[in-house]
Design an enzyme around this catalytic site. Structure first.
Site, PDB file in Angstrom:
ATOM      1  N   HIS A 112       0.100 -12.316   1.499  1.00 46.17           N
ATOM      2  CA  HIS A 112      -0.645 -11.350   0.696  1.00 46.17           C
ATOM      3  C   HIS A 112      -0.763 -11.804  -0.759  1.00 46.17           C
ATOM      4  O   HIS A 112       0.234 -11.890  -1.476  1.00 46.17           O
ATOM      5  CB  HIS A 112       0.058  -9.992   0.749  1.00 46.17           C
ATOM      6  N   TYR A 155       0.829  -1.195   0.000  1.00 46.86           N
ATOM      7  CA  TYR A 155       0.000   0.000   0.000  1.00 46.86           C
ATOM      8  C   TYR A 155       0.870   1.255   0.000  1.00 46.86           C
ATOM      9  O   TYR A 155       1.414   1.661   1.028  1.00 46.86           O
ATOM     10  CB  TYR A 155      -0.930   0.016   1.205  1.00 46.86           C
TER      11      TYR A 155
END
Length: 332
Positions: free
Chosen positions: A141, A56
């Site tokens: 992830h 992010y």
């Protein structure tokens, strides 16, 4: 705000979680002050679970989240981050990372790495960016295209980290239910993060994942409850899973919204609370980029939703008859 513990462990999460991709400049820039105000507003509303990832904003989300949480007692909140992408610095001049969805300079590149060493390196880098001495929850992830490495090397390393007390809970986070079901069946994860596949429009996670998680006492955190926007504000041009919503789904969302309005409930409230109707779901993760969004999410999570609303959705064929729903008296 009501809390549950993840799986059979002791790590607590609030039923509303702060998704920190937004303060990593997802799609557009967010100022430092706005990012800090978003975290403060969530805290003031009772949120105590905050989720981030190196991906992010090329680490910006982790840095901002860590800075914002520094003013609060470490024992009073839960932080999760993710492993699988290492950030490697690149030489200037820098382009933009918008092609990967983040309005930040591309001063690092992402390198997929589900090796044991990569997991440890990623976690160490996250601890530095967050400014923390421990991370409560670590997810693999998006291992969609890295299944063998995720199961053979990355997951066993997470087990070792948990056994060493470096992390409190481990799991995987994905936009699909099939591989998460395999994690639940074949490993000893505490939690899985399921994005977009258990919502008012898409209950794909209900076929196998959620029942299996309930049987094995694995918690599920649901992300993407608005399906990237369609269930927040269904209108022409709204997005579903980050692309233009098909007309059929737009019409279905508008019908759900109409039912909500007849019962005096904002669609956003029904969308956020719906996943909690399943006993395996420990919390709902909401991407937040401003104080206004944080306050709104908390208000929608607390908004009364009558049982009659869910009954109407079922009677009109907008929810399956066997889909579990929340109850005004408590979780179904």
């Amino acid at each position: 705000m009501h809390q549950r513990t993840l799986g059979r462990g002791t790590v607590p999460v609030t039923r509303l979680a702060f998704g920190a991709a937004g303060i990593g400049n997802l799609f557009s820039e967010v100022g430092d002050d706005q990012a800090q105000a978003a975290v403060r507003a969530a805290w003031d509303a009772g949120v105590r679970y905050f989720d981030t990832a190196p991906h992010y904003g090329l680490g910006l989300s982790e840095r901002r989240l860590g800075e914002a949480l520094r003013q609060y007692p470490r024992t009073q909140y839960t932080v999760s981050t993710k492993v699988g992408r290492l950030l490697r610095p690149v030489a200037p001049p820098y382009g933009s990372d918008l092609e990967n969805g983040f309005a930040v300079p591309a001063d690092h590149r992402r390198v997929w790495d589900f090796s044991a060493a990569g997991v440890r390196a990623s976690l160490e880098q996250s601890l530095t960016r967050l400014g923390l001495d421990r991370i409560d929850v670590v997810y693999l992830h998006d291992p969609d295209d890295h299944g063998q490495a995720a199961f053979d090397t990355a997951y066993p390393e997470l087990e070792r980290l948990r056994a060493e007390g470096v992390v409190g809970a481990i799991g995987a986070g994905m936009n699909q239910a099939a591989m998460l079901t395999r994690f639940v069946r074949d490993t000893d994860v505490d939690v899985v993060l399921l994005a977009g596949r258990y919502t008012l429009l898409d209950q794909g996670g209900l076929a196998e994942l959620l029942p299996e998680a309930q049987r094995r006492e694995v918690s599920v955190v649901v992300g993407g409850a608005f399906n990237s926007g369609l269930l927040a504000d269904p209108a022409p041009g709204a997005t579903f899973d980050y692309t233009a919503a098909p007309q059929e789904l737009l019409e279905r969302a508008l019908r759900i919204k109409a039912v909500c309005e007849r019962h005096g409930v904002p669609l956003r409230a029904a969308a956020l609370q719906f996943p909690l109707g399943h006993r395996a779901v420990a919390g709902v993760l909401v991407g937040t980029r401003s104080a206004h969004e944080a306050v709104d999410a908390a208000a929608m999570m607390d908004h009364p939703v009558p049982d009659a609303l869910w009954a109407t959705l079922k009677s009109e064929g907008l929810l399956g008859a066997d889909v579990p729903v929340p109850s005004a008296e408590g979780t179904a």
